[in-house]
Scaffold this motif. Structure first.
Motif, PDB file in Angstrom:
ATOM      1  N   GLY A 187    -101.074 -78.135  32.655  1.00  0.00           N
ATOM      2  CA  GLY A 187    -100.747 -77.337  33.831  1.00  0.00           C
ATOM      3  C   GLY A 187    -100.054 -78.164  34.883  1.00  0.00           C
ATOM      4  N   HIS A 188     -99.227 -77.521  35.645  1.00  0.00           N
ATOM      5  CA  HIS A 188     -98.522 -78.163  36.724  1.00  0.00           C
ATOM      6  C   HIS A 188     -98.770 -77.369  37.999  1.00  0.00           C
ATOM      7  CE1 HIS A 188     -96.116 -80.979  34.287  1.00  0.00           C
ATOM      8  NE2 HIS A 188     -96.331 -80.084  33.354  1.00  0.00           N
ATOM      9  N   ASN A 189     -99.699 -77.831  38.814  1.00  0.00           N
ATOM     10  CA  ASN A 189    -100.036 -77.071  40.014  1.00  0.00           C
ATOM     11  C   ASN A 189     -98.843 -76.857  40.927  1.00  0.00           C
ATOM     12  OD1 ASN A 189    -102.629 -76.772  39.194  1.00  0.00           O
ATOM     13  ND2 ASN A 189    -103.501 -78.260  40.590  1.00  0.00           N
ATOM     14  N   ALA A 190     -97.937 -77.816  40.984  1.00  0.00           N
ATOM     15  CA  ALA A 190     -96.787 -77.683  41.879  1.00  0.00           C
ATOM     16  C   ALA A 190     -95.884 -76.539  41.446  1.00  0.00           C
ATOM     17  CB  ALA A 190     -96.000 -78.988  41.931  1.00  0.00           C
ATOM     18  N   LYS A 191     -95.908 -76.225  40.156  1.00  0.00           N
ATOM     19  CA  LYS A 191     -95.050 -75.157  39.639  1.00  0.00           C
ATOM     20  C   LYS A 191     -95.821 -73.879  39.368  1.00  0.00           C
ATOM     21  CE  LYS A 191     -91.777 -78.306  37.358  1.00  0.00           C
ATOM     22  NZ  LYS A 191     -91.143 -78.655  36.055  1.00  0.00           N
ATOM     23  N   ASN A 192     -97.147 -73.906  39.594  1.00  0.00           N
ATOM     24  CA  ASN A 192     -97.989 -72.743  39.275  1.00  0.00           C
ATOM     25  C   ASN A 192     -97.755 -72.239  37.864  1.00  0.00           C
ATOM     26  OD1 ASN A 192     -98.847 -72.945  41.903  1.00  0.00           O
ATOM     27  ND2 ASN A 192     -98.562 -70.787  42.399  1.00  0.00           N
ATOM     28  N   THR A 193     -97.640 -73.157  36.951  1.00  0.00           N
ATOM     29  CA  THR A 193     -97.355 -72.801  35.565  1.00  0.00           C
ATOM     30  C   THR A 193     -98.266 -73.592  34.637  1.00  0.00           C
ATOM     31  OG1 THR A 193     -95.037 -72.364  36.094  1.00  0.00           O
ATOM     32  CG2 THR A 193     -95.571 -72.713  33.782  1.00  0.00           C
ATOM     33  N   VAL A 194     -98.751 -72.934  33.622  1.00  0.00           N
ATOM     34  CA  VAL A 194     -99.564 -73.571  32.593  1.00  0.00           C
ATOM     35  C   VAL A 194     -98.853 -73.390  31.261  1.00  0.00           C
ATOM     36  CG1 VAL A 194    -101.744 -73.445  31.321  1.00  0.00           C
ATOM     37  CG2 VAL A 194    -101.750 -73.334  33.810  1.00  0.00           C
ATOM     38  N   TYR A 195     -98.904 -74.425  30.439  1.00  0.00           N
ATOM     39  CA  TYR A 195     -98.225 -74.405  29.150  1.00  0.00           C
ATOM     40  C   TYR A 195     -99.239 -74.493  28.013  1.00  0.00           C
ATOM     41  CZ  TYR A 195     -94.407 -75.727  32.232  1.00  0.00           C
ATOM     42  OH  TYR A 195     -93.505 -75.773  33.250  1.00  0.00           O
ATOM     43  N   LEU A 196     -98.855 -73.946  26.896  1.00  0.00           N
ATOM     44  CA  LEU A 196     -99.634 -74.108  25.671  1.00  0.00           C
ATOM     45  C   LEU A 196     -98.668 -74.571  24.583  1.00  0.00           C
ATOM     46  CD1 LEU A 196    -102.479 -73.740  24.410  1.00  0.00           C
ATOM     47  CD2 LEU A 196    -101.655 -71.535  23.539  1.00  0.00           C
ATOM     48  N   GLN A 197     -98.755 -75.861  24.265  1.00  0.00           N
ATOM     49  CA  GLN A 197     -97.933 -76.411  23.199  1.00  0.00           C
ATOM     50  C   GLN A 197     -98.655 -76.171  21.876  1.00  0.00           C
ATOM     51  OE1 GLN A 197     -94.825 -77.980  23.295  1.00  0.00           O
ATOM     52  NE2 GLN A 197     -94.971 -77.887  21.059  1.00  0.00           N
ATOM     53  N   MET A 198     -97.981 -75.496  20.969  1.00  0.00           N
ATOM     54  CA  MET A 198     -98.596 -75.143  19.692  1.00  0.00           C
ATOM     55  C   MET A 198     -97.816 -75.809  18.571  1.00  0.00           C
ATOM     56  SD  MET A 198     -99.426 -71.103  20.376  1.00  0.00           S
ATOM     57  CE  MET A 198     -97.717 -70.609  20.249  1.00  0.00           C
ATOM     58  N   ASN A 199     -98.472 -76.720  17.887  1.00  0.00           N
ATOM     59  CA  ASN A 199     -97.859 -77.437  16.771  1.00  0.00           C
ATOM     60  C   ASN A 199     -98.562 -77.076  15.467  1.00  0.00           C
ATOM     61  OD1 ASN A 199     -96.193 -78.819  18.625  1.00  0.00           O
ATOM     62  ND2 ASN A 199     -97.718 -80.454  18.880  1.00  0.00           N
ATOM     63  N   SER A 200     -97.911 -77.413  14.372  1.00  0.00           N
ATOM     64  CA  SER A 200     -98.486 -77.160  13.035  1.00  0.00           C
ATOM     65  C   SER A 200     -98.994 -75.724  12.918  1.00  0.00           C
ATOM     66  CB  SER A 200     -99.624 -78.151  12.763  1.00  0.00           C
ATOM     67  OG  SER A 200     -99.164 -79.483  12.838  1.00  0.00           O
ATOM     68  N   LEU A 201     -98.159 -74.803  13.307  1.00  0.00           N
ATOM     69  CA  LEU A 201     -98.577 -73.402  13.329  1.00  0.00           C
ATOM     70  C   LEU A 201     -98.844 -72.879  11.938  1.00  0.00           C
ATOM     71  CD1 LEU A 201     -96.221 -72.208  16.159  1.00  0.00           C
ATOM     72  CD2 LEU A 201     -98.695 -71.886  16.134  1.00  0.00           C
ATOM     73  N   LYS A 202     -99.814 -71.992  11.868  1.00  0.00           N
ATOM     74  CA  LYS A 202    -100.237 -71.380  10.608  1.00  0.00           C
ATOM     75  C   LYS A 202    -100.068 -69.864  10.692  1.00  0.00           C
ATOM     76  CE  LYS A 202    -103.910 -74.844  10.210  1.00  0.00           C
ATOM     77  NZ  LYS A 202    -105.382 -75.050  10.073  1.00  0.00           N
ATOM     78  N   PRO A 203     -99.925 -69.204   9.571  1.00  0.00           N
ATOM     79  CA  PRO A 203     -99.811 -67.734   9.607  1.00  0.00           C
ATOM     80  C   PRO A 203    -100.979 -67.068  10.332  1.00  0.00           C
ATOM     81  CG  PRO A 203     -99.158 -68.536   7.454  1.00  0.00           C
ATOM     82  CD  PRO A 203     -99.689 -69.726   8.215  1.00  0.00           C
ATOM     83  N   GLU A 204    -102.161 -67.659  10.253  1.00  0.00           N
ATOM     84  CA  GLU A 204    -103.324 -67.071  10.940  1.00  0.00           C
ATOM     85  C   GLU A 204    -103.269 -67.227  12.457  1.00  0.00           C
ATOM     86  OE1 GLU A 204    -103.335 -69.254   8.383  1.00  0.00           O
ATOM     87  OE2 GLU A 204    -105.014 -70.680   8.551  1.00  0.00           O
ATOM     88  N   ASP A 205    -102.283 -67.961  12.961  1.00  0.00           N
ATOM     89  CA  ASP A 205    -102.072 -68.041  14.409  1.00  0.00           C
ATOM     90  C   ASP A 205    -101.276 -66.846  14.932  1.00  0.00           C
ATOM     91  OD1 ASP A 205    -101.543 -71.556  13.996  1.00  0.00           O
ATOM     92  OD2 ASP A 205    -103.351 -70.584  14.780  1.00  0.00           O
ATOM     93  N   THR A 206    -100.786 -66.015  14.036  1.00  0.00           N
ATOM     94  CA  THR A 206    -100.013 -64.847  14.439  1.00  0.00           C
ATOM     95  C   THR A 206    -100.862 -63.906  15.286  1.00  0.00           C
ATOM     96  OG1 THR A 206     -98.556 -64.941  12.507  1.00  0.00           O
ATOM     97  CG2 THR A 206     -98.802 -62.800  13.599  1.00  0.00           C
ATOM     98  N   ALA A 207    -100.373 -63.584  16.470  1.00  0.00           N
ATOM     99  CA  ALA A 207    -101.113 -62.737  17.406  1.00  0.00           C
ATOM    100  C   ALA A 207    -100.274 -62.533  18.657  1.00  0.00           C
ATOM    101  CB  ALA A 207    -102.447 -63.385  17.789  1.00  0.00           C
ATOM    102  N   VAL A 208    -100.739 -61.643  19.510  1.00  0.00           N
ATOM    103  CA  VAL A 208    -100.217 -61.572  20.868  1.00  0.00           C
ATOM    104  C   VAL A 208    -101.040 -62.546  21.711  1.00  0.00           C
ATOM    105  CG1 VAL A 208     -99.813 -60.137  22.884  1.00  0.00           C
ATOM    106  CG2 VAL A 208     -99.505 -59.177  20.591  1.00  0.00           C
ATOM    107  N   TYR A 209    -100.348 -63.408  22.417  1.00  0.00           N
ATOM    108  CA  TYR A 209    -101.002 -64.421  23.230  1.00  0.00           C
ATOM    109  C   TYR A 209    -100.947 -64.007  24.706  1.00  0.00           C
ATOM    110  CZ  TYR A 209    -101.490 -67.632  19.335  1.00  0.00           C
ATOM    111  OH  TYR A 209    -101.872 -68.218  18.150  1.00  0.00           O
ATOM    112  N   TYR A 210    -102.096 -64.085  25.345  1.00  0.00           N
ATOM    113  CA  TYR A 210    -102.228 -63.706  26.742  1.00  0.00           C
ATOM    114  C   TYR A 210    -102.704 -64.897  27.561  1.00  0.00           C
ATOM    115  CZ  TYR A 210    -102.461 -58.960  24.781  1.00  0.00           C
ATOM    116  OH  TYR A 210    -102.208 -57.796  24.108  1.00  0.00           O
ATOM    117  N   CYS A 211    -102.193 -65.011  28.777  1.00  0.00           N
ATOM    118  CA  CYS A 211    -102.818 -65.941  29.694  1.00  0.00           C
ATOM    119  C   CYS A 211    -103.618 -65.134  30.721  1.00  0.00           C
ATOM    120  CB  CYS A 211    -101.808 -66.860  30.378  1.00  0.00           C
ATOM    121  SG  CYS A 211    -100.655 -66.090  31.511  1.00  0.00           S
ATOM    122  N   ALA A 212    -104.643 -65.779  31.238  1.00  0.00           N
ATOM    123  CA  ALA A 212    -105.542 -65.112  32.165  1.00  0.00           C
ATOM    124  C   ALA A 212    -106.001 -66.112  33.225  1.00  0.00           C
ATOM    125  CB  ALA A 212    -106.748 -64.547  31.423  1.00  0.00           C
TER     126      ALA A 212
END
Length: 130
Positions: free
Chosen positions: A72-97
């Protein structure tokens, strides 16, 4: 007006990478934990990761540990999710909260319960092909 806007989803082959972004506005970012959740068709929404904006503590679901990284970068009010080595079971709608941590810890032992989060984005689709 509170807004959480996810971006960065898409179609990727198994083993590939994506970086999701969650841009927040309309509330005091430093007072809120940010969580990432996902929901696949026919399944319940599940917690993926969270980060506390106050102290930077992070949590991950066992299924993504070692593959996903939240930052996360508080100065930018943005949070990131880096996803590596993705698998078919990672398929979904991703939500931030966003969960208010002024009175209680959100990004802690109960971080994966959606009920503790106050605001939600609209979601971004991640599809991993085999």
């Amino acid at each position: 007006e509170v807004q959480l806007v996810e971006s960065g989803g898409g179609l990727v082959q198994a083993g590939g990478s994506l970086r999701l972004s969650c841009a927040a506005s309309g509330f005091t970012f430093a007072d809120y934990a940010i969580g990432w959740f996902r929901q696949a068709p026919g399944k319940e929404r599940e917690g993926v990761s969270c980060i506390s904006s106050s102290d930077g503590n992070t949590y991950y679901a066992d299924s993504v540990k070692g593959r996903f990284t939240i930052s996360g970068h508080n100065a930018k009010n943005t949070v990131y999710l880096q996803m590596n080595s993705l698998k078919p079971e990672d398929t979904a709608v991703y939500y931030c909260a966003a969960g208010d941590e002024t009175l209680r810890s959100i990004c802690g032992s109960t971080w994966f319960y959606p009920i503790y989060y106050n605001y939600w984005g609209q979601g971004t689709q991640v599809t991993v092909s085999s």
